[in-house]
Motif scaffolding. Structure first.
Motif, PDB file in Angstrom:
ATOM      1  N   PRO A 161       0.801  -1.229   0.000  1.00  0.00           N
ATOM      2  CA  PRO A 161       0.000   0.000   0.000  1.00  0.00           C
ATOM      3  C   PRO A 161       0.832   1.277   0.000  1.00  0.00           C
ATOM      4  N   ILE A 162       2.115   1.174   0.363  1.00  0.00           N
ATOM      5  CA  ILE A 162       2.960   2.366   0.464  1.00  0.00           C
ATOM      6  C   ILE A 162       4.264   2.116  -0.282  1.00  0.00           C
ATOM      7  N   GLY A 163       4.704   3.121  -1.033  1.00  0.00           N
ATOM      8  CA  GLY A 163       5.981   3.039  -1.730  1.00  0.00           C
ATOM      9  C   GLY A 163       6.784   4.300  -1.502  1.00  0.00           C
ATOM     10  N   VAL A 164       8.101   4.151  -1.433  1.00  0.00           N
ATOM     11  CA  VAL A 164       9.002   5.293  -1.237  1.00  0.00           C
ATOM     12  C   VAL A 164      10.104   5.215  -2.277  1.00  0.00           C
ATOM     13  N   TRP A 165      10.336   6.330  -2.967  1.00  0.00           N
ATOM     14  CA  TRP A 165      11.531   6.442  -3.812  1.00  0.00           C
ATOM     15  C   TRP A 165      12.384   7.565  -3.256  1.00  0.00           C
ATOM     16  N   THR A 166      13.693   7.341  -3.210  1.00  0.00           N
ATOM     17  CA  THR A 166      14.598   8.404  -2.788  1.00  0.00           C
ATOM     18  C   THR A 166      15.965   8.217  -3.429  1.00  0.00           C
TER      19      THR A 166
END
Length: 655
Positions: free
Chosen positions: A139-144
Motif C-alpha cells: 500500500p505504500i511506496g518510497v523512492w529516494t
C-alpha cells in the motif's frame, strides 16, 4: 581520532550528481562513514538489516542511511526490514529485487512499505517503484536518491496519491492521511526546501501519474490547482483560518473532497477576479484530483519570487507550442540582472510590451518593494505601486492568463496586464485602451496630441524591459506602414520585416524622453552588415548604456539562438520632459559577456552546490542558479555611478 580511510563524499562522486544525502542527519552520515572498512581493496559496510557485508556503492550508502532512519526515526524493528527481497510478478518470482521492504506487523511475507533507492532519476525510480508495489500489493511506496523523496499511497494499481511521510511503527496509514496542517507547519515540511525540488519536478510527476491519460488540458488544470492553492495559503495566513484546506484528508468521500477543492478555486476567482470565467470549474475527476492535490499539498507557493510558479508554467506553455512563435520565457536570473541595472524607482512606471508571464514587471515590483511576496500579502504602499505602476501587454492568451494571475496576486486584486497586439494599436480593444489611456504621452501641439490620443502610439513610461519574439517576419502592410524600421533604411516600406526589429521601434515609443530600456535581441542585430540601419536608428534615438552577451545555453531547450541584452536611455535635453540624458557624440559603453549561463547544453538549470554536491538554498528557500549575471550587474552599477547616469547617480541602495 584517526582520519577515516574512506569518505562518503568521495564514494558519491562515483556517480556525480545522481545521489545526495540532504534528507539524512549529518550525525548519521558521520557514523556510517566511521563504520566503513576495506575488503578486497574496496570500501564495504555491514548492512544494518541483514548483517551482511555489502560493497559501499553510492546507492548502498543511501540504502543504509534510510534503513537507519526507518529504525531510529520511525521505530521499525530490524526483524520487519528486508533487503534485496525478490519481487513476485504474477506467474512467478521475477529477476527484480526490491531494495528495502518493510513487512506487515502480522504477516512477515506481505509487503507494507517498499523503498526504491537504486534508480537515482525521479521518473525512472517512480516507475520502478509502482511496478514493485503493484506486483507485491504494497500500500505504500518510497523512492529516494538521498536528496529527494517521493512517498506514495497505492489506492489501486492505476491510482497513486502522495503522502507527506510514511507512518511510524505505531501509526496507521489512515491516521497520517487525515492529519491537518497549518501554514507554519507547511513552511517546515515544504518539499521545495527540504528536498531541493522545483515545482516543475512535481508537475512532471503529475504528468506521468495522472495528467497524460486524464483527458484534460494539463495547462488549464494545473493552473486552476495552483490558483486554488495560492488562495488557500493566502487565506490561512489570516486570523481565524489556521488550517490549510488544499489537502487530501481521508475523512471525506470523493465528492465532498472535490467540492472542497473546487470551492477553494471558486473563492480564489472571487478574490482575484478576471483570470478565469465565472462558470469555470476543475475538470479532473475526484480520483485524479486527489492524486494531483496530494503531490502539491506539501509545497509552499507563497513567500517566493514566483519563480517557483513560473518555471512550472514555462514547461507547460512550451508543451502547447509557445516556442514555435519565437516566444521564450526569460530566465529569472536574466530578468534580475536587467532590473538591477535599470533600477526602477517607486515613482516610475514600468511596462513590458511583450510580457509573457510578466517576469520583468513582477521582479521590478519586488525590486521597488525591497522584498519578495509572502502569504500575508503586500503592505498598502506596495499594493498601490503594484496595481498602478506595473503594466504588461501580450497577444498570447495563455501567457496573459498567467501574467494577470501573478500580477493580481502581487497587486492583491488589481492588474494592468492586457491582451493586445503591441505592434498594432489600432486593433486594441476598449479594455486595453482604457487601461493605458492615462499613460499616453501628452504633447504641447494640439493636433499632435489629439492624433496620439486616438492612435495610442507614444507613451510616457519610465522603464521598458522586454524580450520580444524574435522568430518570423511581419508582412501585414497596415502594421509595416507605421514604422520607420520597416523601410530598412530606404525610401519605401519593405514587403516584410523581422518582428523583433519592429519591437525595437515600438518599445522606444513607450518610453518618455530620458526613459530607459532593456531589450533581449538576437546577436545578429548587433553585428550583421544588413542590420546597420537598425543600429543607426537606435543610436539616433538613444544613448547605448550597455550590451551584455548571453551564453548560447541561456534560452535552451527552446532555442540555441545567441542573444544579447541591449540597455539604452532615450536622449533628453529637457528637464521638464523627463530625466536628463543630454545628447553627446562620444561616450563610453559598458560591455560584458556571460561565461556562466546557469544552464547546461540541454537547457536544464545548473544549481550551486556545497562541497558534498548538495544543492544550496538562498534565504528564501530557493535553489540558487549557478550564473555570473549578478556580478555583471554589480559591475554595471559601479560604471553607472561613475558615469553619473540619472537613475543611479543619487541612489544609495546596496548592491
Amino acid at each position: 581520532m584517526s582520519e577515516p580511510k574512506y569518505r562518503i563524499a568521495d564514494i558519491l562522486r562515483q556517480k556525480e550528481g545522481q545521489y545526495e544525502l540532504t534528507i539524512f542527519h549529518p550525525d548519521a552520515i558521520a557514523r556510517l562513514e566511521g563504520q566503513l572498512f576495506e575488503k578486497r581493496g574496496q570500501p564495504y559496510l555491514k548492512c544494518l538489516a541483514s548483517g551482511r557485508d555489502r560493497r559501499a556503492y553510492p546507492e548502498e550508502i543511501v540504502r543504509q542511511l534510510y534503513i537507519k532512519k526507518l529504525m531510529d526515526d520511525y521505530g521499525y524493528p530490524k526483524e520487519r526490514i528486508q533487503v534485496e527481497k525478490p519481487v513476485f510478478f504474477g506467474s512467478g518470482v521475477g529477476k527484480k529485487r526490491a531494495d528495502i521492504v518493510i513487512t506487515h506487523a502480522d504477516d512477515p511475507d506481505a509487503a507494507y512499505i517498499i523503498v526504491e533507492v537504486k534508480k537515482p532519476k525521479r521518473k525512472d525510480g517512480i516507475e520502478q517503484l509502482k511496478s514493485y508495489c503493484n506486483a507485491e500489493g504494497s500500500p505504500i511506496g518510497v523512492w529516494t536518491n538521498g536528496g529527494e523523496v517521493v512517498v506514495m499511497h497505492r489506492v489501486d494499481p492505476n491510482l497513486y496519491r502522495a503522502l507527506t511521510d510514511i507512518p511510524n511503527v505505531h501509526q496507521t496509514l489512515e491516521a497520517i492521511s487525515a492529519e491537518r496542517v497549518t501554514l507554519a507547519q507547511l513552511t517546515e515540511i515544504d518539499k521545495l526546501v527540504t528536498e531541493r525540488l522545483s515545482l516543475k519536478d512535481v508537475i512532471l510527476d503529475l504528468e506521468n501519474l495522472v495528467l497524460a491519460n486524464a483527458g484534460v488540458d494539463a495547462f488549464e488544470e494545473v493552473f486552476k490547482l495552483i490558483y486554488a492553492k495560492l488562495y488557500d495559503e493566502w487565506r490561512a495566513a489570516r486570523p481565524g483560518n489556521p488550517y490549510l484546506q488544499f489537502r487530501v484528508l481521508d475523512d471525506q468521500d470523493e465528492q465532498a473532497f472535490y467540492n472542497r477543492i473546487n470551492g477553494l478555486f471558486n473563492q480564489a476567482k472571487r478574490q482575484w477576479p478576471g483570470v478565469f470565467l465565472p462558470g469555470e470549474k476543475i475538470d479532473l475527476t475526484p480520483g485524479h484530483l486527489a492524486t494531483c492535490v496530494s503531490f502539491l499539498q506539501d509545497i509552499k507557493l507563497f513567500n517566493s519570487n514566483l519563480q517557483v510558479i513560473d518555471e512550472a508554467f514555462e514547461y507547460l506553455m512550451t508543451k502547447v507550442g509557445k516556442g514555435k512563435k519565437g516566444q521564450y520565457f526569460t530566465p529569472r536570473h536574466v530578468i534580475d540582472m536587467a532590473v538591477k541595472m535599470l533600477n526602477p524607482k517607486i515613482d516610475e512606471y514600468v511596462i513590458d510590451p511583450a510580457a509573457g508571464s510578466c517576469g520583468f514587471t513582477v521582479h521590478a515590483i519586488f525590486w521597488v518593494w525591497g522584498e519578495q511576496l509572502n502569504a500575508n500579502g503586500p503592505k498598502q504602499w506596495q499594493r498601490e505601486y503594484a496595481s498602478t505602476h506595473a503594466y504588461g501587454l501580450d497577444f498570447d492568451a495563455r501567457a496573459v492568463k498567467i501574467a494577470r494571475a501573478i500580477n493580481l496576486i502581487a497587486g492583491d486584486g488589481r492588474t494592468n496586464v492586457y491582451r493586445a497586439n503591441t505592434l498594432a494599436p489600432y486593433l486594441w480593444d476598449d479594455i486595453a485602451r482604457v487601461g493605458l489611456r492615462e499613460r499616453l504621452r501628452r504633447f504641447p501641439d494640439y493636433e499632435r496630441d489629439l492624433w496620439n490620443q486616438e492612435h495610442y502610439r507614444y507613451f510616457d513610461f519610465d522603464v521598458v524591459m522586454t524580450n520580444p519574439p524574435f522568430a518570423g517576419d511581419i508582412s501585414e502592410r497596415r502594421i509595416l506602414n507605421q514604422y520607420e524600421l520597416a523601410r530598412r533604411g530606404r525610401d519605401r516600406v519593405a514587403a516584410k520585416q523581422g518582428r523583433d526589429i519592429l519591437f525595437i521601434e515600438r518599445s522606444l515609443e513607450f518610453l518618455r524622453p530620458g526613459g530607459r530600456m532593456a531589450i533581449v535581441l538576437p546577436q545578429g542585430r548587433f553585428n550583421n552588415i544588413t542590420d546597420a540601419y537598425v543600429r543607426e536608428f537606435i543610436t539616433r534615438k538613444c544613448r547605448i548604456l550597455a550590451v551584455v552577451g548571453l551564453d548560447v545555453n541561456t534560452f535552451k531547450p527552446h532555442t540555441g539562438t545567441k542573444t544579447s541584452v541591449l540597455f539604452v536611455q532615450k536622449w533628453n535635453d529637457d528637464p521638464e520632459a523627463g530625466p536628463l540624458c543630454p545628447r553627446v557624440d562620444d561616450y563610453p559603453i559598458f560591455f560584458a559577456t556571460s561565461r556562466k549561463s546557469g544552464k547546461d547544453n540541454s537547457g536544464n538549470y545548473i544549481y550551486k552546490t556545497d562541497a558534498q554536491g548538495n544543492r544550496l538554498l538562498d534565504e528564501h528557500g530557493h535553489l540558487i542558479v549557478d550564473h555570473d549575471l549578478d556580478e555583471i550587474a554589480t559591475a554595471f552599477v559601479l560604471f553607472a555611478k561613475e558615469q553619473g547616469f540619472s537613475f543611479w547617480k543619487d541612489d544609495d541602495r546596496p548592491f
